[in-house]
Motif scaffolding. Structure first.
Motif, short mmCIF file in Angstrom:
data_model
loop_
_atom_site.label_atom_id
_atom_site.label_comp_id
_atom_site.label_asym_id
_atom_site.label_seq_id
_atom_site.Cartn_x
_atom_site.Cartn_y
_atom_site.Cartn_z
N THR A 47 0.85 -1.18 0.00
CA THR A 47 0.00 0.00 0.00
C THR A 47 0.89 1.24 0.00
O THR A 47 2.09 1.14 0.22
N LEU A 48 0.30 2.39 -0.25
CA LEU A 48 1.07 3.62 -0.43
C LEU A 48 1.94 3.93 0.78
O LEU A 48 1.44 4.06 1.90
N ASP A 94 0.00 1.11 -5.09
CA ASP A 94 -1.23 1.86 -5.31
C ASP A 94 -0.99 2.97 -6.33
O ASP A 94 0.08 3.56 -6.38
N ASP A 95 -2.00 3.25 -7.17
CA ASP A 95 -1.90 4.31 -8.17
C ASP A 95 -1.47 5.65 -7.57
O ASP A 95 -0.86 6.48 -8.25
N ARG A 96 -1.79 5.86 -6.29
CA ARG A 96 -1.48 7.17 -5.68
C ARG A 96 0.01 7.46 -5.62
O ARG A 96 0.41 8.61 -5.45
N ARG A 151 1.86 7.57 -8.02
CA ARG A 151 2.13 8.42 -9.17
C ARG A 151 1.96 9.90 -8.85
O ARG A 151 2.42 10.77 -9.60
N GLU A 152 1.28 10.20 -7.75
CA GLU A 152 1.09 11.59 -7.32
C GLU A 152 2.26 12.09 -6.49
O GLU A 152 2.27 13.23 -6.03
N THR A 158 1.29 -0.27 -11.02
CA THR A 158 0.39 0.32 -10.05
C THR A 158 -1.05 -0.06 -10.38
O THR A 158 -1.39 -0.35 -11.52
N LYS A 168 -7.23 11.47 -14.57
CA LYS A 168 -5.95 11.59 -13.88
C LYS A 168 -5.37 13.00 -14.06
O LYS A 168 -4.85 13.59 -13.11
N ASN A 171 -7.38 15.48 -11.95
CA ASN A 171 -7.08 15.34 -10.52
C ASN A 171 -5.75 15.97 -10.16
O ASN A 171 -5.54 16.41 -9.03
N ARG A 172 -4.81 16.01 -11.12
CA ARG A 172 -3.50 16.59 -10.87
C ARG A 172 -3.40 18.04 -11.32
O ARG A 172 -2.34 18.65 -11.27
#
Length: 230
Positions: A42-43, A70-72, A74-75, A95, A211, A214-215
């Protein structure tokens, strides 16, 4: 929850469950890896990495790693870049939108998973060698791995033209009308969109738009912009 899977030589008969309460115990289990480690995490905190020093040492000596995050992640541009740079023939990082648990499998013979403790005591990491438990952990990892998106060393920001294209498409413009607005060919628009999806780790145009929004990467207006050759 973190699970690392490392396939390799068959394990000798051992107790089905061992609780690892120290970093040294976890490191010892990972150091034994000779073939492949499967790691689902997990992140992590923004300043941390899901890979421990022992993992990096394993990679350096040729142990194959498949890492699922987790995809997060990438943030977190700095962390995403470091992880993406690890990707090579023996290390893959992907991810997924949401991970149900942390998991580690070593050489297909040992599974490491968190175990909740009673009375609010901190969780410990359990080491399983029971074949049925390890097989279930591997099957879960493989099921999550297949639809996950590869993470590569990508730049966090999109160019003005890429941002403008996403904004136009998100507003309902067709490829043809977007190409006309940007002064490029339809072929260029489609090539740009494929590159944007790869950069954002998106599996569809719709997901790429979400995506980017959101960014905060979408252009806020549709100016004429500079001329580009198609």
């Amino acid at each position: 929850m973190t699970v690392q899977m490392i396939p390799g030589r068959a394990a000798r008969p051992a107790a089905p469950l061992v609780l690892l309460s120290t970093c040294a115990g976890i490191d010892a289990a990972l150091t034994a890896a000779t073939g492949e480690v499967l790691l689902a995490s997990t992140l992590p905190p923004p300043t941390a990495s899901p890979l421990r020093r022992v993992d990096l040492d394993n990679i350096a000596r040729g142990v194959r790693y498949r890492v699922l995050l987790d995809d997060r992640v990438r943030e977190l541009p700095a962390l995403a870049l470091r992880l993406g740079q690890l990707a090579d023939g023996r290390t893959e990082v992907r991810t997924l939108a949401a991970l149900p648990a942390d998991l580690t499998v070593v050489d297909g013979a040992t599974a490491l998973m968190p175990v909740e403790r009673d009375s609010g005591r901190p969780a410990e990491l359990a080491m399983f060698r029971l074949p049925s438990v390890v097989a279930t952990a591997v099957a879960l990892f493989e099921r999550l791995w297949q639809p996950a998106t590869p993470l590569t060393a990508w730049q966090a920001d999109l160019s003005w033209r890429e941002r403008e294209l996403l904004a136009l498409l998100s507003a309902g413009c067709t490829d043809e009308s977007s190409a006309a607005r940007l002064g490029v060919s339809v072929r260029t628009v489609r090539r740009m969109m494929a590159a944007i999806m790869d950069q954002l780790g998106a599996r569809s145009r719709f997901q790429a738009g979400l995506k980017a929004a959101n960014r905060g990467l979408l252009a806020t207006h549709h100016a004429a912009g500079p001329d580009y050759a198609g």
